[in-house]
Write an enzyme that holds these catalytic residues in place. Structure first.
Site, PDB file in Angstrom:
ATOM      1  N   HIS A  62       0.843  -1.219   0.000  1.00 46.04           N
ATOM      2  CA  HIS A  62       0.000   0.000   0.000  1.00 46.04           C
ATOM      3  C   HIS A  62       0.865   1.251   0.000  1.00 46.04           C
ATOM      4  O   HIS A  62       0.973   1.900   1.009  1.00 46.04           O
ATOM      5  CB  HIS A  62      -0.901   0.000   1.225  1.00 46.04           C
ATOM      6  CG  HIS A  62      -2.070   0.942   1.132  1.00 46.04           C
ATOM      7  ND1 HIS A  62      -2.039   2.247   1.552  1.00 46.04           N
ATOM      8  CD2 HIS A  62      -3.326   0.750   0.659  1.00 46.04           C
ATOM      9  CE1 HIS A  62      -3.217   2.815   1.370  1.00 46.04           C
ATOM     10  NE2 HIS A  62      -4.019   1.922   0.827  1.00 46.04           N
ATOM     11  N   PHE A  63       1.343   1.743  -0.926  1.00 48.80           N
ATOM     12  CA  PHE A  63       1.569   1.218  -2.265  1.00 48.80           C
ATOM     13  C   PHE A  63       3.083   1.109  -2.433  1.00 48.80           C
ATOM     14  O   PHE A  63       3.777   2.050  -2.054  1.00 48.80           O
ATOM     15  CB  PHE A  63       0.994   2.170  -3.308  1.00 48.80           C
ATOM     16  CG  PHE A  63      -0.488   2.435  -3.079  1.00 48.80           C
ATOM     17  CD1 PHE A  63      -1.444   1.509  -3.475  1.00 48.80           C
ATOM     18  CD2 PHE A  63      -0.915   3.587  -2.446  1.00 48.80           C
ATOM     19  CE1 PHE A  63      -2.806   1.754  -3.274  1.00 48.80           C
ATOM     20  CE2 PHE A  63      -2.269   3.833  -2.237  1.00 48.80           C
ATOM     21  CZ  PHE A  63      -3.220   2.923  -2.653  1.00 48.80           C
TER      22      PHE A  63
END
Length: 158
Positions: A62-63
């Site tokens: 993420h991410f």
């Protein structure tokens, strides 16, 4: 709106370090999302501290190319800060009890939280009825609100 139960007089009790937090609530890595709790006013308010590191497990997905702390985890850090406040208020008999979300209202996310940020999680009791507590929370980085919500939780035995 129902009235709060009678609350004991408010007392300021300093801070909780990570060992005290871990005695108070059952959360553990990778889901323990506060490192310290400061400015505790029993039955009223507290400030949780979360030092965000690139080593957080959630940044793997993420991410990966632009790491952002998930907003739901900011709400969880509010809940954990409130749970420490509840346990501090109720005393040693409440240590290790589970606290379950009952509702989350008005959640807003203002800007991303990234590695290197220090999140200050401000929680204030809105209402208490028996074992149900309602809080207003704000997560701040450098004094700016990054997330906020009002939420209710129930404390219960395991």
């Amino acid at each position: 709106m129902e009235m709060d139960e009678a609350a004991p007089p408010s007392a300021v009790i300093g801070s909780y370090n990570i060992a005290q937090i871990m005695r108070s609530i059952p959360h553990r890595y990778p889901f323990l999302l506060i490192d310290r709790v400061v400015d505790i006013v029993l039955g009223e308010s507290a400030v949780g501290v979360k030092n965000v590191s690139i080593n957080e497990s959630f940044f793997q997905g993420h991410f990966p190319t632009e790491p952002v702390m998930p907003g739901v985890l900011l709400i969880e850090s509010m809940a954990q800060t409130a749970a420490v406040l509840v346990v501090a208020t109720l005393g040693p008999d409440a240590e290790g009890k589970l606290v379950y979300f009952m509702s989350i209202e008005g959640a807003k996310f203002r800007r991303p939280v990234v590695p290197g940020d220090q999140v200050m999680v401000h929680v204030t009791r809105v209402q208490r009825r028996a074992n149900v507590w309602k809080f207003s929370g704000q997560a701040k980085v450098d004094g700016q609100v990054v997330a906020e919500a009002t939420y209710a939780a129930m404390i219960r035995d395991r």
